[in-house]
Design a protein around this motif. Structure first.
Motif, mmCIF file in Angstrom:
data_model
loop_
_atom_site.group_PDB
_atom_site.id
_atom_site.type_symbol
_atom_site.label_atom_id
_atom_site.label_comp_id
_atom_site.label_asym_id
_atom_site.label_seq_id
_atom_site.Cartn_x
_atom_site.Cartn_y
_atom_site.Cartn_z
ATOM 1 N N THR A 5 0.826 -1.209 0.000
ATOM 2 C CA THR A 5 0.000 0.000 0.000
ATOM 3 C C THR A 5 0.860 1.259 0.000
ATOM 4 N N ALA A 6 2.171 1.101 0.162
ATOM 5 C CA ALA A 6 3.088 2.250 0.153
ATOM 6 C C ALA A 6 4.461 1.773 -0.298
ATOM 7 N N ASP A 7 5.272 2.705 -0.807
ATOM 8 C CA ASP A 7 6.640 2.376 -1.196
ATOM 9 C C ASP A 7 7.437 1.946 0.034
#
Length: 366
Positions: free
Chosen positions: A251-253
């Motif tokens: 959901t995120a880097d």
């Protein structure tokens, strides 16, 4: 010559057997060693076979392997393996062993040559979703799936551990497992705490996961403030695993580390082999745009450049010459096209401010 003589001559030619056609030159049949079927190397190998080897008249068979360490040995000793994909840390490890006096390592690595630097491969530190670990430097004294014996992943895992903590990984904590085995041990029987996987993103192993994967596994992050990170970055490089590469999972880097991948060959002297590999080099340059447009997304990170190499690292001269000549020709062609475009393009009109009177009369020409 009379018409009768000419007709008789034509008649004779129909009776005489025609000269046999020149035999077609057989295509060279070579092999390239890559890595596991779920990794990035094998996809890069397939791209090279399709977009580079085939136009050069070479049938290039793409072989699975355990990874870089095995690739180097097979490149050295296995018949018809003319190309290999290798990690920079594995290549350097062989050089270091040779320099330290290891005769076997020297015998293996000294005749090997590089063709082209490729891209950075991300290093994934995978743990269970409920693991108390959140950062890479927290893996000390944990049970770790380091990759199969003979793989580049195994060497990377152990080298990174040694760099970060100043001591080798305990043999009791190192589990030599394939990527799939490591994930199973991590999530099913929970016999390991961390699985280390080296693969250029997007890696098939992760990109094909379902959204439910978030319930079972997560990635450890690189903490730039940790002193262990500074030690690791003496050999490895900061990188980012992008959420866009694994939309079903991340959901995120996630910040991580990476290692450079290279295309390697051998210091061949046989004229036929040198000629075939030189054509391969020309085709690599000529079809580079095709690789970037149609190949694995990692090709977009590759630069058609031959930078200076470190001590003990050498390019294969015949391929290097062809590549440098082609790179220079491409640069000259691009420069010429840019110059022609500049000459053809009319100068941009200079905008001016219309007077109120011109606006009222409707005669303003900007």
């Amino acid at each position: 010559m009379s018409i009768r003589s000419l007709a008789f001559g034509l008649f004779l030619t129909t009776l005489l057997p025609s000269a046999p056609a020149a035999p077609a030159v057989p295509r060279a049949e070579y092999k390239i060693v890559t890595a596991s079927k779920t990794g990035t190397y094998i996809q890069i190998g397939r791209d090279l076979a399709k977009w580079v080897a085939e136009p050069a008249g070479i049938a290039l068979e793409v072989l699975e392997s355990k990874g870089s360490a095995e690739n180097i040995q097979r490149m050295r000793f296995e018949p018809d393996v003319k190309l290999a994909l290798v990690q920079s840390d594995v290549y350097q490890a062989f050089l270091d062993e040779a320099k330290a006096g290891n005769a076997e390592a020297g015998n293996i690595i000294r005749p090997l040559r590089l063709v082209l630097p490729l891209y950075d491969e991300e290093i994934y530190f995978v743990v269970r979703a409920d693991s108390p670990l959140n950062a890479i430097h927290e893996i000390r004294d944990r049970k770790i799936g380091v990759g199969p014996l003979g793989s580049g992943t195994a060497l990377t895992s152990r080298t990174l551990y040694q760099l970060m903590f100043g001591q080798p990984m305990s043999p009791a904590n190192a589990q030599y497992l394939s990527n799939e085995e490591a994930l199973a041990r991590l999530t099913v029987d929970k016999s390991i705490d961390v699985a280390v996987i080296v693969a250029g993103q997007p890696a098939k192993l992760f990109s094909e996961m379902k959204p439910e994967a978030r319930k079972f596994i997560k990635l450890l992050k690189l903490d730039e403030a940790a002193p262990e990170t500074a030690l690791a970055k003496k050999t490895y490089f900061a990188a980012t695993v992008r959420a866009g590469s694994y939309a079903n999972w991340l959901t995120a880097d996630v910040p991580t580390l990476s290692v450079k991948a290279y295309l390697a060959t051998y210091d061949y002297g046989l004229q036929a082999t040198v000629g075939n590999l030189s054509r391969f080099a020309e085709s690599l340059c000529a079809n580079f745009d095709e690789l970037q447009a149609n190949g694995h997304p990692k090709w977009q990170q590759v630069r058609l450049e031959l930078p200076a190499l470190g001590q003990g690292w050498r390019y294969f001269p015949p391929m290097e010459r062809r590549l440098r000549a082609c790179i220079a020709a491409r640069a000259a062609g691009a420069s010429a096209r840019a110059s022609r475009a500049e000459v053809r393009s009319p100068p941009a009109p200079v905008a001016r401010v219309c007077t109120e009177q011109e606006l009222v009369l409707g005669i303003c020409r900007r």
